[in-house]
Motif scaffolding. Structure first.
Motif, PDB file in Angstrom:
ATOM      1  N   GLN A 194       0.834  -1.206   0.000  1.00 17.22           N
ATOM      2  CA  GLN A 194       0.000   0.000   0.000  1.00 17.22           C
ATOM      3  C   GLN A 194       0.863   1.248   0.000  1.00 17.22           C
ATOM      4  N   GLU A 195       1.901   1.257   0.816  1.00 20.69           N
ATOM      5  CA  GLU A 195       2.783   2.420   0.849  1.00 20.69           C
ATOM      6  C   GLU A 195       3.500   2.612  -0.478  1.00 20.69           C
ATOM      7  N   GLU A 196       3.883   1.512  -1.128  1.00 18.65           N
ATOM      8  CA  GLU A 196       4.499   1.607  -2.449  1.00 18.65           C
ATOM      9  C   GLU A 196       3.509   2.184  -3.454  1.00 18.65           C
ATOM     10  N   PHE A 197       2.255   1.723  -3.380  1.00 15.52           N
ATOM     11  CA  PHE A 197       1.216   2.235  -4.269  1.00 15.52           C
ATOM     12  C   PHE A 197       1.043   3.738  -4.064  1.00 15.52           C
ATOM     13  N   TYR A 198       0.918   4.160  -2.805  1.00 18.55           N
ATOM     14  CA  TYR A 198       0.703   5.584  -2.519  1.00 18.55           C
ATOM     15  C   TYR A 198       1.919   6.423  -2.915  1.00 18.55           C
ATOM     16  N   SER A 199       3.110   5.886  -2.740  1.00 15.53           N
ATOM     17  CA  SER A 199       4.325   6.595  -3.135  1.00 15.53           C
ATOM     18  C   SER A 199       4.351   6.806  -4.650  1.00 15.53           C
ATOM     19  N   LYS A 200       4.003   5.746  -5.385  1.00 17.03           N
ATOM     20  CA  LYS A 200       3.961   5.827  -6.844  1.00 17.03           C
ATOM     21  C   LYS A 200       2.869   6.811  -7.287  1.00 17.03           C
ATOM     22  N   LEU A 201       1.716   6.743  -6.635  1.00 16.58           N
ATOM     23  CA  LEU A 201       0.613   7.654  -6.952  1.00 16.58           C
ATOM     24  C   LEU A 201       1.024   9.104  -6.713  1.00 16.58           C
ATOM     25  N   ARG A 202       1.669   9.367  -5.581  1.00 14.80           N
ATOM     26  CA  ARG A 202       2.120  10.728  -5.245  1.00 14.80           C
ATOM     27  C   ARG A 202       3.030  11.268  -6.348  1.00 14.80           C
ATOM     28  N   THR A 203       3.987  10.454  -6.776  1.00 20.00           N
ATOM     29  CA  THR A 203       4.912  10.857  -7.842  1.00 20.00           C
ATOM     30  C   THR A 203       4.152  11.154  -9.135  1.00 20.00           C
ATOM     31  N   GLN A 204       3.245  10.262  -9.502  1.00 25.85           N
ATOM     32  CA  GLN A 204       2.468  10.458 -10.738  1.00 25.85           C
ATOM     33  C   GLN A 204       1.622  11.720 -10.667  1.00 25.85           C
TER      34      GLN A 204
ATOM     35  N   ASN B  38     -15.721  14.056  -7.362  1.00 24.84           N
ATOM     36  CA  ASN B  38     -14.845  15.003  -8.032  1.00 24.84           C
ATOM     37  C   ASN B  38     -14.659  16.186  -7.084  1.00 24.84           C
ATOM     38  N   VAL B  39     -13.401  16.469  -6.726  1.00 29.72           N
ATOM     39  CA  VAL B  39     -13.145  17.495  -5.715  1.00 29.72           C
ATOM     40  C   VAL B  39     -11.824  18.210  -6.006  1.00 29.72           C
ATOM     41  N   GLN B  40     -11.794  19.484  -5.694  1.00 30.92           N
ATOM     42  CA  GLN B  40     -10.580  20.292  -5.827  1.00 30.92           C
ATOM     43  C   GLN B  40      -9.742  20.089  -4.565  1.00 30.92           C
ATOM     44  N   LEU B  41      -8.471  19.688  -4.757  1.00 32.41           N
ATOM     45  CA  LEU B  41      -7.588  19.435  -3.614  1.00 32.41           C
ATOM     46  C   LEU B  41      -6.280  20.201  -3.780  1.00 32.41           C
ATOM     47  N   PRO B  42      -5.654  20.580  -2.653  1.00 29.34           N
ATOM     48  CA  PRO B  42      -4.456  21.408  -2.725  1.00 29.34           C
ATOM     49  C   PRO B  42      -3.175  20.675  -3.107  1.00 29.34           C
ATOM     50  N   THR B  43      -3.026  19.402  -2.698  1.00 27.97           N
ATOM     51  CA  THR B  43      -1.775  18.671  -2.940  1.00 27.97           C
ATOM     52  C   THR B  43      -2.050  17.174  -3.104  1.00 27.97           C
ATOM     53  N   PRO B  44      -1.110  16.463  -3.715  1.00 30.81           N
ATOM     54  CA  PRO B  44      -1.236  14.999  -3.786  1.00 30.81           C
ATOM     55  C   PRO B  44      -1.306  14.344  -2.405  1.00 30.81           C
ATOM     56  N   GLU B  45      -0.677  14.954  -1.400  1.00 28.30           N
ATOM     57  CA  GLU B  45      -0.739  14.385  -0.046  1.00 28.30           C
ATOM     58  C   GLU B  45      -2.184  14.323   0.456  1.00 28.30           C
ATOM     59  N   VAL B  46      -2.981  15.341   0.140  1.00 29.49           N
ATOM     60  CA  VAL B  46      -4.386  15.351   0.565  1.00 29.49           C
ATOM     61  C   VAL B  46      -5.165  14.272  -0.194  1.00 29.49           C
ATOM     62  N   VAL B  47      -4.844  14.069  -1.472  1.00 33.23           N
ATOM     63  CA  VAL B  47      -5.473  12.995  -2.248  1.00 33.23           C
ATOM     64  C   VAL B  47      -5.260  11.662  -1.534  1.00 33.23           C
ATOM     65  N   ILE B  48      -4.037  11.411  -1.140  1.00 33.12           N
ATOM     66  CA  ILE B  48      -3.683  10.149  -0.487  1.00 33.12           C
ATOM     67  C   ILE B  48      -4.312  10.049   0.901  1.00 33.12           C
ATOM     68  N   GLU B  49      -4.322  11.149   1.650  1.00 38.57           N
ATOM     69  CA  GLU B  49      -4.961  11.140   2.981  1.00 38.57           C
ATOM     70  C   GLU B  49      -6.429  10.731   2.872  1.00 38.57           C
ATOM     71  N   LYS B  50      -7.129  11.242   1.862  1.00 39.99           N
ATOM     72  CA  LYS B  50      -8.548  10.916   1.699  1.00 39.99           C
ATOM     73  C   LYS B  50      -8.733   9.450   1.317  1.00 39.99           C
ATOM     74  N   TYR B  51      -7.858   8.923   0.441  1.00 36.75           N
ATOM     75  CA  TYR B  51      -7.923   7.491   0.127  1.00 36.75           C
ATOM     76  C   TYR B  51      -7.782   6.669   1.401  1.00 36.75           C
ATOM     77  N   LYS B  52      -6.784   7.010   2.208  1.00 37.91           N
ATOM     78  CA  LYS B  52      -6.530   6.255   3.441  1.00 37.91           C
ATOM     79  C   LYS B  52      -7.704   6.378   4.409  1.00 37.91           C
ATOM     80  N   GLU B  53      -8.289   7.581   4.502  1.00 35.33           N
ATOM     81  CA  GLU B  53      -9.423   7.784   5.403  1.00 35.33           C
ATOM     82  C   GLU B  53     -10.608   6.915   4.982  1.00 35.33           C
ATOM     83  N   VAL B  54     -10.879   6.866   3.684  1.00 28.58           N
ATOM     84  CA  VAL B  54     -11.999   6.044   3.200  1.00 28.58           C
ATOM     85  C   VAL B  54     -11.740   4.563   3.462  1.00 28.58           C
TER      86      VAL B  54
END
Length: 97
Positions: A7-17, A71-87
């Motif tokens: 999961q961390e590898e997935f999120y790391s790759k997602l953040r980079t992309q 569909n939502v406006q987000l400030p950074t990729p970190e927030v994208v990942i935080e929301k995935y983890k929260e869900v």
């Protein structure tokens, strides 16, 4: 645990992309699949409350599952990942796409 590591590898790759393909802040489209259960759907929706998110739900052909698109406006990729983890932490059995 290998699942935590993968999961961390997935999120790391997602953040980079996300950094490479978008300029931030940016709109992001989440897609989740969950067994049709009003409480689970409401839980997902509540995670994105007060964020200006556009949420669309579509039941499957047989009604057993529901697709939730957000569909939502987000400030950074970190927030994208935080929301995935929260869900995934709060909604049992959710599938992220």
């Amino acid at each position: 645990m290998s699942t935590d590591k993968s999961q961390e590898e997935f999120y790391s790759k997602l953040r980079t992309q996300l950094y490479e393909t978008s300029s931030w802040p940016s709109e992001y489209l989440y897609k989740f699949i969950v067994k049709t259960d009003a409480q689970k759907i409401e839980k997902i929706e509540s995670i994105f409350n007060n964020m200006g998110a556009v949420i669309k739900t579509i039941p499957s052909k047989n009604g057993n599952y529901t697709s939730v698109s957000i569909n939502v406006q987000l400030p950074t990729p970190e927030v994208v990942i935080e929301k995935y983890k929260e869900v995934t932490d709060k909604v049992e059995g959710v599938i992220t796409l």
